[in-house]
Structures are given as C-alpha cells and as structure tokens.
Design a protein around this motif. Structure first.
Motif, PDB file in Angstrom:
ATOM      1  N   ALA A   1       0.817  -1.066   0.004  1.00  0.00           N
ATOM      2  CA  ALA A   1      -0.031   0.106  -0.220  1.00  0.00           C
ATOM      3  C   ALA A   1       1.040   1.259   0.042  1.00  0.00           C
ATOM      4  O   ALA A   1       0.544   2.150  -0.546  1.00  0.00           O
ATOM      5  CB  ALA A   1      -1.149  -0.058   1.307  1.00  0.00           C
ATOM      6  N   ALA A   2       1.847   1.471   0.879  1.00  0.00           N
ATOM      7  CA  ALA A   2       2.965   2.363   0.682  1.00  0.00           C
ATOM      8  C   ALA A   2       3.320   2.724  -0.675  1.00  0.00           C
ATOM      9  O   ALA A   2       3.412   3.687  -1.106  1.00  0.00           O
ATOM     10  CB  ALA A   2       4.088   2.089   1.597  1.00  0.00           C
TER      11      ALA A   2
ATOM     12  N   LEU B   1       3.261   7.492  15.999  1.00  0.00           N
ATOM     13  CA  LEU B   1       2.930   8.842  15.597  1.00  0.00           C
ATOM     14  C   LEU B   1       4.221   9.326  15.575  1.00  0.00           C
ATOM     15  O   LEU B   1       4.273  10.380  14.843  1.00  0.00           O
ATOM     16  CB  LEU B   1       1.808   9.464  16.821  1.00  0.00           C
ATOM     17  N   ILE B   2       5.114   9.100  16.492  1.00  0.00           N
ATOM     18  CA  ILE B   2       6.469   9.781  16.552  1.00  0.00           C
ATOM     19  C   ILE B   2       7.372   9.429  15.327  1.00  0.00           C
ATOM     20  O   ILE B   2       7.802  10.254  14.741  1.00  0.00           O
ATOM     21  CB  ILE B   2       7.070   9.347  18.040  1.00  0.00           C
ATOM     22  N   MET B   3       7.236   8.122  15.061  1.00  0.00           N
ATOM     23  CA  MET B   3       7.911   7.894  13.901  1.00  0.00           C
ATOM     24  C   MET B   3       7.336   8.252  12.599  1.00  0.00           C
ATOM     25  O   MET B   3       8.330   8.855  11.812  1.00  0.00           O
ATOM     26  CB  MET B   3       8.099   6.321  13.538  1.00  0.00           C
ATOM     27  N   VAL B   4       6.088   8.590  12.401  1.00  0.00           N
ATOM     28  CA  VAL B   4       5.378   9.292  11.376  1.00  0.00           C
ATOM     29  C   VAL B   4       5.878  10.773  11.166  1.00  0.00           C
ATOM     30  O   VAL B   4       6.170  11.264  10.262  1.00  0.00           O
ATOM     31  CB  VAL B   4       3.920   9.019  11.241  1.00  0.00           C
ATOM     32  N   ALA B   5       5.757  11.194  12.496  1.00  0.00           N
ATOM     33  CA  ALA B   5       6.271  12.713  12.343  1.00  0.00           C
ATOM     34  C   ALA B   5       7.712  12.942  11.935  1.00  0.00           C
ATOM     35  O   ALA B   5       7.800  14.011  11.337  1.00  0.00           O
ATOM     36  CB  ALA B   5       6.184  13.453  13.818  1.00  0.00           C
TER      37      ALA B   5
ATOM     38  N   LEU C   1       8.055  10.080   2.702  1.00  0.00           N
ATOM     39  CA  LEU C   1       6.503   9.829   2.418  1.00  0.00           C
ATOM     40  C   LEU C   1       6.437   8.266   2.500  1.00  0.00           C
ATOM     41  O   LEU C   1       5.580   7.668   3.108  1.00  0.00           O
ATOM     42  CB  LEU C   1       6.153  10.367   1.280  1.00  0.00           C
ATOM     43  N   GLY C   2       7.189   7.556   1.931  1.00  0.00           N
ATOM     44  CA  GLY C   2       7.137   5.994   1.869  1.00  0.00           C
ATOM     45  C   GLY C   2       7.107   5.345   3.356  1.00  0.00           C
ATOM     46  O   GLY C   2       6.363   4.689   3.667  1.00  0.00           O
ATOM     47  N   LEU C   3       8.155   5.889   3.990  1.00  0.00           N
ATOM     48  CA  LEU C   3       8.360   5.200   5.308  1.00  0.00           C
ATOM     49  C   LEU C   3       7.268   5.683   6.415  1.00  0.00           C
ATOM     50  O   LEU C   3       6.594   5.122   7.070  1.00  0.00           O
ATOM     51  CB  LEU C   3       9.537   5.915   6.089  1.00  0.00           C
ATOM     52  N   ALA C   4       6.907   7.099   6.273  1.00  0.00           N
ATOM     53  CA  ALA C   4       5.652   7.557   6.948  1.00  0.00           C
ATOM     54  C   ALA C   4       4.505   6.921   6.636  1.00  0.00           C
ATOM     55  O   ALA C   4       3.833   6.389   7.571  1.00  0.00           O
ATOM     56  CB  ALA C   4       5.508   8.957   6.842  1.00  0.00           C
ATOM     57  N   THR C   5       3.957   6.840   5.438  1.00  0.00           N
ATOM     58  CA  THR C   5       2.828   6.199   5.084  1.00  0.00           C
ATOM     59  C   THR C   5       2.728   4.586   5.546  1.00  0.00           C
ATOM     60  O   THR C   5       1.632   4.140   6.110  1.00  0.00           O
ATOM     61  CB  THR C   5       2.694   6.178   3.395  1.00  0.00           C
ATOM     62  N   ALA C   6       3.678   3.877   5.474  1.00  0.00           N
ATOM     63  CA  ALA C   6       3.766   2.498   5.672  1.00  0.00           C
ATOM     64  C   ALA C   6       3.653   2.157   7.225  1.00  0.00           C
ATOM     65  O   ALA C   6       2.930   1.392   7.658  1.00  0.00           O
ATOM     66  CB  ALA C   6       5.143   1.837   5.293  1.00  0.00           C
ATOM     67  N   ILE C   7       4.405   3.091   7.941  1.00  0.00           N
ATOM     68  CA  ILE C   7       4.380   2.866   9.338  1.00  0.00           C
ATOM     69  C   ILE C   7       2.762   3.310   9.864  1.00  0.00           C
ATOM     70  O   ILE C   7       2.396   2.558  10.694  1.00  0.00           O
ATOM     71  CB  ILE C   7       5.478   3.916  10.067  1.00  0.00           C
TER      72      ILE C   7
END
Length: 756
Positions: free
Chosen positions: A585-586, A668-672, A690-696
């Motif tokens: 999905a990411a 939430l921390i990792m996405v931020a 963006l790829g890492l934030a979306t997948a997490i």
C-alpha cells in the motif's frame, strides 16, 4: 537467556548511571574527532560490475579521453533578457573570459569552447550543442577526471567561481552536471530538527513530564551523533552515497525514539507497581529490551541483505545506515537505563496520554463488568479490539480490500532517477536544466556516450555514426573522437527526450539490441552505451531484477525468526502476509503521488518523477524490519496472556489493547519524524520520508489494530499450533518464548499451553 543478560545490563547501567553517561560522552567525542580528522564527504557512484554502461566506461578509460570522468556544465545567457546575443560584443567577450577561468580550476581536464563554436556558424548541430540556434544560450561543458581523484572541494571551487563571476560579468550563470550530483550535501539538517521537535511534543503529551520527554530525545541525539560520525569516518575509506546520512538520520531518529518509548513505558509500569527505580529500569530493559534487540537486529539484517543486488553504492549505503540502527539498539539497553536510574522516581507521574501507557495497580482494577474477578476497566482500546474480535470477517475483508486497493497503483510503477528538472527552482541545477532544455531540447541534459572498439575494421565507425544518427530517439551526434594509440572511438549522442523520460530508457535499450549490432555486424568489433543516463537506467534495471530475490530472502528470514520467537506456524505466516500488504500500500501511494502527481504540491513536489530505482529495495528492507518491531512487541504481550490464561480470545483483547496506545504513540512519533523529511528539496529524500511515514501509519493502524485482531480471532487456537516434530527441531532461546517476563523478573514460570 537474552532476558537475563539484558536484566543484568540494564540494572548495572541504572545503578551506575554517571559512569555509563560519561562513557557515551567519551564515545561521542571520539567519534566526532575521528570524523573531523579522517572522515570524508559522501559521494555517489552509480555504477555496478557487469553492466553495459560499466563496460563502456572501461573502454573510455582505456582510450584515455577523460570522458569516463565527472562532468559539469556552466550555462549562461545575457542578463538583458535576450536583447543581446553571444555572436558579438561584450557578451561574446564575457563568454570567452568565463570559459578561460573555468579552464584554470584545479583538476579540470578541459572545457568546451562555445565561442569557438560560434566561429563555425551553422545550426545547433554544427555548433556542437554549445550555443543555441538563436544565439542566446551558451554551455561550457567541464571535464574532470574520474570520481576517485576528486572531492567536494572541486565542486566548491566551481560554485565559488560562479558566485564571483556573477558579480563581474553581464551574464546569468547557472550550473549543473554530475559533479553536483556526486558531491552536493544532502538537505536533511532542517528536517532532523523538525522531526526532533515534533517527537518532543508528542512525548510530552504522552508522559506529561519534561524529564520523561527529554530522555528518549537525549538518547536518540547521543546515538545519532555516534552513528553519523562513524558513517563519516567510513566515508573516508570508501564512497558512502549522499543519501546515507539523511536516511541514517531519518531511520535512526525514528527507531531510537521508538525503542526508548517502549523501554520507558515498561519502566513506568514497574514504577507504578512500587519497584525501586533502578530495579524497574533493569526489568524494563529485560522485557521491552528483548523486542528492541530483536527488531533492531531484523532491521540490520534486512538492510545488509541488499547486497544481493550487487550494486556497490547500495551495499555501502545499507551498511552505513545499519551502523546508526545498531548504535540506537546499544543506546536503548545501556544509555537509556542509565538515564532512567539518574532520573529516579520522578518518572512515575503520568501525562495526558501516559496514564494509559501504564498498567494500573492491582487495587484499582476492580471495575464494572466483573468486580469479583477484578476485571479491568473497559478502556477505549479494549472496547475497540473487542468489537473487532466479535466481527472479524467484515473487518478482515474490509481492511484487506482497502490495502489491496491502495496497492493497485504499483502496477504502473516505473523506476528511474529524477533529474535536475525535478528539483525546486531555487536550485541552480534546476535553472541550468531549464535553460539547456529551452535552448537545445531536453535530451541535451542527458547525453549518452557510445564507446566503440573497431578491432581493425575501418568501416565500423562510419556505419556506427550513420545508424545511430538515423535512430528516431537521437537528436544529434557530436563529432567522433578517436584515440590513436588504442583505436577506441567515443561518440557523444543527444537523445530527443529528457534523462528521466521512459522514452530515453527505450532509446538506450534499442541502441544496444538493434542499432549497435546492425552497425557492427558479426566481426570482432564491439560497442557499448555509457554516460550518466545509461548508468542510472542500468542500475534501475538491475535492482528491479534482483528485488524479487531480495524480497523472498527477507520474507523467509522473517518467517523463520518469528517462528523461533513464538513457536508457531500461522503467527509468522500471518505477520509476513500483513507486512506485505502494508508495504504494498505504501508503494502504491508513492506511485500515485510521485508518478501521477496526486497531492504532490502538499510536499513541495514541482513535477512528476519516476520512483528512484534503489528506493523500493531500501524501503522494503527498512519497513520490514520496523514492522517486526511492532509485531514482536504486540504479539509478545498476546503470547504472555495466552500462556497465562489459555484463552485465545481474551489474550487477543488484553494483549493488543495493552500495547495499542504504546504502539500508536510510537508510530505517531515515527510518522512525524519521517514526514519532516518529506518536505526536503530532493525528490529522493521526499520519497524516503513519505514512503516510510505512510507504511508505518498503515502498519500501526489498519494492520495492527484491525487486521491482526480480526485474523487472530478467525484462526483461534490454531494461532499457536506447531507440530511436535518441528518443535523438537527448533532451538530454544536466546529469542524464544522461554524468555518470558516472568523469567526475567524472577517470578514462577507459567505453563506452556501451546496446541500440538
């Protein structure tokens, strides 16, 4: 056992906090001093053994023409907006002076002569692609030796010369070329600061204490300093790609704060039970530290597995990022418990979200549903997980359908490398790219270099030039250069399309498969297509070909490790499949944003670009390791509940709801942190962020809080099924389920209730 070793390590650090903190201060100081003394600057080398572009580079190197080295281009146009042309007057004199000054720079082998091309007259082709047909735009191409003999100082010298001449000449001067690509510093500093500030705010909300919020940040900064400084020392020995420090900072901050949050949350649980802070720190490291060590090790092994691609810069980049991750794991089990021991009982006070991060004291558990049994209060997460468990089929089908829909754009994924045309207009490389495209066409920004060895056949070169020039994807061919000593010829050809255009890759493939074989025939002569555009295309193809092998290896490794940890067949199989869904999905969202332009303006993307060839492999390695972090942390709690009660349904509700807020806060921390890098100038860094934030985000919400409870409910007691013969074959510890919380804390071991 791993838990016992971690218990001793954490307790010792908590009992002697200032010794441990001093040791880390000394380590950080020595690492920084070593980086200053013997460290190097990052540089990109987009080559790999066995590629056709690499063979072209080897032929060019034999010929000694210098075209195998680095290049830069200085693009100029008169400042008066086109009223003046380079054909005569002061503009012509300024162009000549510019070319002369560039020629004098250190390590410059030679430059093109646009003023001399004007004397030849004719159209763009006759002028060698150096002066536009209307006489308004000129290009000084600068030839350097190969990258091993250059450094970032050569780029600095060229940039400083441009700054000086802008003030002295009536010219607009812009610069670009692969010298900038190889030695430009990545733009990650501001993103790191934004990520740290965002994480600090979330931690303060979670714990309601400046001390509690500061500890994970302090640990992450220590670890990042040591890790990145070590990476800089590595750059003094070998070529470390420019994306490695930014990616290392991104992943290091994310996992470091994440790991610290897990340990800190468990530490506060033990404080709430009335334990001494030093004992609480030791037990927190013994319990939460085990998933941290396992998850960090999985990230490292996954990243190092990229060596299967046989692309050296990816292997070195992965090794450099692994150094940062390992440093964060080490800091989590040594430096953090030292901080916890030094902080003492002040960490016991809960914050706005932090109250839910603690296990309530036994005396406060008797609530509504079953007061006699001491049932816990039905928190929001418990109600949600219970609701999903009562309706597993619709939730499993709906969540899986949502993720599969998000994955569909992957079918249109196109790998490549964004060229300077995808950079923001604030960068001189982008302005130079636009000027060249305006004056000569987009293909001038990505010339191809054909290296040919005629092998004594004098007619080969004439046929080669004629057939290449006749190809519909080629705009022009520069005069052939022949080395008299070796007989090797080099042809610089300009495609009709830009470097990142799919048509350019098609042209390269057509030249190799049809055009060159037709010109050379079946004799001993040979020819290869090289140049930056060809090298990037070749690396992209190789990584795409090796990606399935890499994915299969990582999946197999993850399955085996999880089977060892949880003594189960279906739990690791489910974990592997669900992780594939979240990563797919990411990928799909990345394609929609970067290739299709959906929402690209929100992250400052000014043009659609292909997905950088090496990013899918890097993302898969990092994300699969990070998802194991949540998987082990969550399922360890579920497993503990199942071993205690033997009730699969209750274990799912209690285990997942007990970790839900921790996982959500950590995610939430990792996405931020990751999203703070998605606003960087470089499209490659945007893709990583963006790829890492979306997948997490997907993994911690849709997967962990919907698909995991739904599928585990459907599987029932089969979750923990393991054949007796396989159970006897599998080793026990140091990461197996024998390392339970009870064992690490000295309590009586609980019975094993696994179905056989």
């Amino acid at each position: 056992m791993l838990s016992k070793a971690l218990l001793r390590l954490g307790a010792s650090a908590a009992r002697h906090p200032w010794r441990v903190i001093a040791a880390w201060l000394i380590a950080a100081t020595l690492a920084v001093l070593a980086a200053i003394a013997i460290g190097g600057r990052t540089a990109d080398s987009m080559t790999a053994p066995g590629l056709d572009s690499q063979r072209a580079a080897q032929l060019i190197e034999r010929a000694g023409t210098g075209q195998e080295g680095m290049t830069a281009q200085v693009v100029v146009t008169p400042l008066d907006g086109g009223a003046t042309f380079f054909d005569h007057g002061s503009a012509r004199a300024a162009l000549t002076r510019l070319q002369t000054e560039v020629q004098r720079l250190p390590h410059v082998l030679g430059t093109s002569d646009p003023a001399g091309a004007l004397d030849a007259g004719g159209d763009t082709t006759v002028r060698g692609g150096l002066v536009s047909a209307d006489g308004r735009i000129a290009v000084v191409r600068v030839q350097y030796p190969d990258q091993s003999r250059l450094s970032a100082e050569d780029l600095d010298a060229l940039v400083h010369l441009g700054d000086r001449l802008r003030a002295e000449l009536p010219l607009r001067i812009e610069m670009g070329g692969n010298l900038f690509y190889a030695f430009s510093d990545p733009d990650g500093g501001a993103s790191e600061l934004i990520g740290i500030l965002a994480a600090a705010a979330i931690l303060f909300l979670a714990f309601g204490s400046l001390v509690a919020a500061a500890l994970p940040i302090g640990m992450a900064v220590f670890g990042l300093t040591v890790g990145v400084a070590t990476m800089t020392v590595l750059a003094g020995v070998t070529d470390v790609p420019t994306f490695a420090p930014v990616l290392g900072s991104m992943v290091g901050l994310g996992v470091g704060i994440d790991y610290a949050l897990f340990v800190l949350a468990r530490h506060r649980e033990y404080l709430a039970r009335g334990l001494d802070p030093r004992e609480a720190a030791g037990r927190a490291v013994a319990t939460a530290g085990r998933p941290v060590v396992f998850a960090g090790g999985t990230v490292v092994v996954s990243i190092l597995g990229m060596a299967v691609a046989n692309v050296p810069f990816m292997t070195v980049g992965g090794f450099a990022v692994s150094i940062v991750v390992l440093t964060m794991v080490l800091a989590s089990v040594t430096l953090l418990p030292a901080f916890l021991g030094a902080a003492g009982p002040r960490l016991a006070r809960a914050g706005l979200i932090g109250r839910a991060l603690q296990t309530r004291k036994p005396g406060r558990l008797a609530r509504r549903r079953d007061p006699a049994a001491g049932a816990a209060h039905a928190t929001g997460w418990r109600r949600w997980i219970g609701h999903v468990s009562r309706h597993p089929v619709p939730y499993a089908v709906g969540a899986a359908g949502l993720l599969l829909t998000a994955t569909l754009p992957v079918l249109g994924l196109r790998v490549g490398l964004p060229d300077d045309g995808s950079l923001p207009h604030s960068r001189t490389e982008r302005r130079a790219y636009d000027l060249v495209a305006e004056g000569f066409g987009p293909g001038i920004n990505g010339p191809l270099v054909i290296a040919a060895d005629p092998a004594g056949d004098p007619g080969v070169l004439d046929r080669l030039v004629a057939t290449v020039a006749a190809d519909p994807g080629i705009a022009s061919v520069a005069p052939t250069h022949i080395d008299r000593a070796t007989g090797i010829a080099t042809l610089v050809v300009f495609p009709t399309t830009s470097p990142q255009d799919k048509a350019t890759a098609d042209t390269i493939a057509r030249l190799r498969s049809d055009v060159l074989p037709t010109a050379i025939g079946h004799g001993p002569a040979r020819a290869h297509v090289g140049g930056a555009a060809a090298s990037l295309s070749d690396v992209g193809q190789r990584t795409s070909q090796r990606l399935p092998v890499f994915v299969a290896a990582v999946l197999a490794m993850s399955f085996l490790l999880l089977m060892l940890v949880f003594r189960s067949i279906l739990v690791p199989l489910k974990a592997v499949l669900l992780n594939l869904l979240s990563i797919g999905a990411a990928y799909g969202i990345m394609v929609a944003v970067f290739q299709w332009g959906w929402g690209g303006a929100l992250i400052g993307l000014e043009a659609t670009v292909p997905i950088v060839s090496f990013i899918p492999m890097f993302l898969f390695a990092i994300l699969f390791g990070l998802s194991m972090d949540y998987e082990v942390f969550l399922l360890s709690r579920v497993r503990e509940e199942y071993l205690r009660t033997g009730d699969n349904g209750k274990a799912i509700v209690e285990g997942i709801s007990g970790t839900a807020r921790i996982i959500t806060s950590a995610a939430l921390i990792m996405v931020a942190v990751f999203l703070s890098f998605a606003v960087a100038e470089d499209p490659s860094i945007k893709m990583f962020g963006l790829g890492l934030a979306t997948a997490i985000f997907i993994d911690a919400t849709v997967v962990r809080m919907v698909l995991v409870p739904a599928t585990m409910t459907l599987l029932g007691r089969a979750n923990w099924w393991l054949p007796k013969w396989l159970d006897r074959m599998l080793p026990r510890g140091p990461v197996g389920t024998d390392d339970t919380d009870a064992e690490s804390t000295g309590e009586a071991p609980r019975p094993r209730l696994v179905d056989r």
